[in-house]
Design an enzyme around this catalytic site. Structure first.
Site, short mmCIF file in Angstrom:
data_model
loop_
_atom_site.label_atom_id
_atom_site.label_comp_id
_atom_site.label_asym_id
_atom_site.label_seq_id
_atom_site.Cartn_x
_atom_site.Cartn_y
_atom_site.Cartn_z
N LYS A 27 0.88 -1.17 0.00
CA LYS A 27 0.00 0.00 0.00
C LYS A 27 0.92 1.21 0.00
CE LYS A 27 -3.85 -2.05 2.51
NZ LYS A 27 -4.70 -1.90 3.68
N HIS A 61 2.60 6.96 2.29
CA HIS A 61 2.19 8.32 1.95
C HIS A 61 2.40 9.30 3.10
CE1 HIS A 61 -1.41 7.70 4.36
NE2 HIS A 61 -1.48 6.51 3.79
N HIS A 103 2.01 8.78 6.80
CA HIS A 103 3.01 8.05 7.58
C HIS A 103 4.14 8.94 8.08
CE1 HIS A 103 1.37 4.63 5.11
NE2 HIS A 103 1.30 4.14 6.33
N1 ARG Z 1 0.42 -0.84 9.92
C1 ARG Z 1 -0.48 -0.02 10.68
C2 ARG Z 1 -1.06 1.07 9.78
O1 ARG Z 1 -0.45 1.46 8.82
C3 ARG Z 1 0.19 0.64 11.86
C4 ARG Z 1 0.74 -0.30 12.88
C5 ARG Z 1 0.91 0.36 14.22
N2 ARG Z 1 1.48 -0.50 15.21
C6 ARG Z 1 0.82 -1.45 15.85
N3 ARG Z 1 1.49 -2.20 16.69
N4 ARG Z 1 -0.46 -1.62 15.71
O2 ARG Z 1 -2.14 1.54 10.08
#
Ligand code: ARG
Length: 578
Positions: free
Chosen positions: A132, A135, A138
């Site tokens: 994905k 962007h 982040h």
């Molecule tokens: N990959 C997730 C996202 O992009 C964020 C992960 C955050 N960390 C976690 N331990 N949940 O939304």
């Protein structure tokens, strides 16, 4: 300033006990009461006497006067009583000498309280979802997360930075189907993650079109095929596993370019997939403890008592969910690192998710549940435009950086015709401009990113502070020999600069306590302003009085040192020339 505040509090404690009796206020309480007066003509430090007034049943004005007559400290040139405040004026030269010497002695360690020694902090940040787009949404988790890591390291903590890659889930089923239908190995090898995103966007659009055509929003042929491919992947199908590994590595390569530009390295890339075989034990434990309830076929933990919606642990088909994985990951990390604190940096949209599973972990009896911290942040839009992820209408972080770098290069090229040198500077300034702009606001504030503003060399921007840093370097380049403070009398601007330098340790503590890198960003602006005022009003290298010149060079060196440390702590580079 901290040292002086402590000393003042200690002396005041003796003085108060002497005049009004023992046991009224502890040294710590007095320390907490000391303020910085709003107008520096009043003084540099003040003790409000209103709290004492209540206990003593005497007017604050009277108390301040009594204290004034018996208080003495050689650090102050004047102590005055004004409207219920006891005001202290610092002796500029003496104070500046002490502060600057302190900075020069400790060098890049100046500002660190080392309160984290012997403790471990795990930080979970950045964590993009593979295939994905990476962007601008982040940007927050990446730079706030890394800055918090640097701040904790600075404070002596052992830190483990984890990139919890979103490398598992139904999106891989979609991607596998899309690749098998429309993909091509060579295109992806050349185009990288962008090509994966294209495939991902295309299949999402086609699924949507199918659903719209059939009027069934739950089923579509492509959707069903995607689920089937993901199920195959979960059961270890060789071909799908190989594709999955490839997708992950193509994405990682891309992310790492962005991380390199930001000077970020992770200690671990254990993503969601790593926890697949660690979830059943936690689900089992939940079940054995009687915490799981069935809700329309799904397994949930009821959190009604805590005013939260149910926490989903297993879907109706028995597959696991985001919270299940986070619980398993936290258990694994505690077992592995025995952390004193674990910090998760994500957008505020995930606050409920964290509150829920933190509670579940508590109910499971894990005694470390109170060491988990969620650090949320607000939304980002660019030039007023909101972002949409699924449709591919996004601004990628790398494109944002590329544009900033290109724009800075246009300006830098005039002074640095050598292309390699120009680009090196442009990258540091361009990326730095974006980071600085982003970290200028409290993290919870929603940000509208204005490129023009971020890149300006005027105003409170990254280029401006980096330029100020480069200015300190160019002054220092012109001096030789030892750098030291002398007995020379200093003026107001020099004193103000020393005062600004002196509050750095306090700002660091506040940034740590509030998980707020923007406190450091704002400090950098204060310091840059104080240095520039000094630079414009005082001759440094050309000063004829040798003793004064020495002190001014020392002040410059101290500003250079602290600017460098502070910029580093918010993920910014410090080019010597711009
Ligand atoms: N990959 C997730 C996202 O992009 C964020 C992960 C955050 N960390 C976690 N331990 N949940 O939304």
């Amino acid at each position: 300033m901290l040292a002086l505040k402590k000393k003042t509090a200690a002396l005041l404690a003796v003085c108060i006990a002497d005049k009004f009796g023992e046991g009224l206020l502890t040294e710590d309480e007095i320390f907490g009461m000391l303020e910085y007066p709003p107008d520096k003509n009043m003084g540099d430090l003040a003790l409000p006497c209103f709290r004492l007034s209540k206990t003593l049943r005497r007017s604050p004005v009277d108390i301040a006067k009594t204290l004034k007559d018996s208080f003495f400290c050689e650090e102050f040139s004047e102590v005055s009583a004004l409207g219920g405040y006891l005001n202290f004026k610092i002796s500029p030269s003496k104070f500046a000498r002490r502060v600057v010497t302190d900075v020069l002695t400790h060098g890049e360690k100046y500002g660190s309280g080392m309160t984290g020694e012997g403790k471990t902090v795990v930080l979970d940040y950045s964590s993009p979802n593979v295939a994905k787009p990476f962007h601008i949404g982040h940007l927050g988790t990446t730079v706030i997360g890394h800055s918090l890591k640097l701040l904790h390291e600075f404070e002596g903590y052992k830190c483990v930075g984890i990139n919890y890659l979103g490398d598992w889930g139904t999106q891989f089923g979609k991607l596998i189907v899309a690749y098998k239908l429309w993909g091509d190995k060579k295109t992806i090898e050349e185009g990288g993650v962008d090509e994966l995103v294209k495939l991902y966007v295309r299949i999402n659009n086609e699924i949507k079109a199918e659903e719209e055509a059939s009027g069934d929003s739950k089923h579509s042929d492509l959707g069903d095929r995607s689920r089937a491919e993901f199920a195959k992947l979960e059961h270890g199908d060789g071909e799908n596993l190989e594709l999955w590994r490839w997708f992950v590595s193509v994405s990682l390569e891309e992310y790492e370019k962005t991380y390199r530009q930001l000077g970020i390295e992770f200690d671990s890339y254990k993503g969601e997939s790593f926890y697949t075989d660690k979830m059943p034990a936690q689900v089992e434990k939940l079940r054995n403890m009687g915490l799981l309830e069935l809700d329309d076929g799904a397994s949930i933990v009821n959190l009604e008592k805590w005013n939260m919606p149910v926490c989903l642990i297993l879907k109706r088909d028995g597959t696991t969910l985001y919270p299940t994985r986070d619980i398993a990951a936290a258990v694994y990390r505690y077992d592995t690192y025995k952390f004193d604190k674990e910090i998760y940096v994500t957008s505020a949209a995930q606050s409920l998710h964290f509150a829920q599973w933190f509670k579940v972990v508590e109910l499971m009896g894990y005694e470390w549940h109170d060491k988990l911290v969620h650090v949320p942040y607000g939304t980002v839009s660019i030039n007023g435009a909101k972002l949409a992820t699924r449709t591919g209408n996004v601004i990628l972080l790398k494109d944002l950086f590329r544009e900033a770098i290109a724009r800075v290069a246009e300006i830098t090229r005039e002074k640095h015709p050598d292309e390699a040198e120009c680009m090196e500077i442009a990258e540091k300034v361009g990326v730095g401009a974006i980071v600085f702009y982003y970290l200028s606001n409290n993290r919870m504030r929603d940000i509208n990113f204005m490129m023009e503003d971020a890149l300006s060399f005027e105003g409170n921007t990254g280029p401006y502070v980096q330029y100020t840093y480069a200015r300190t370097c160019s002054v220092l380049e012109r001096v030789t020999g030892d750098v030291a403070m002398t007995e020379a009398e200093l003026s107001d601007v020099e004193f103000e600069l020393a005062k600004t330098l002196s509050v750095f340790p306090e700002r660091i503590s506040a940034a740590l306590a509030e998980y707020e890198p923007s406190i450091v960003t704002r400090y950098i602006l204060d310091l840059a302003a104080a240095f520039n005022r000094f630079y414009h009003e005082c001759k440094i290298v050309t000063c004829e009085d040798e003793a004064l010149k020495s002190s001014r060079v020392a002040l410059t060196k101290a500003a250079n040192t602290v600017l460098k440390t502070a910029l580093r702590l918010i993920c910014m580079q410090t080019p010597d020339k711009i």
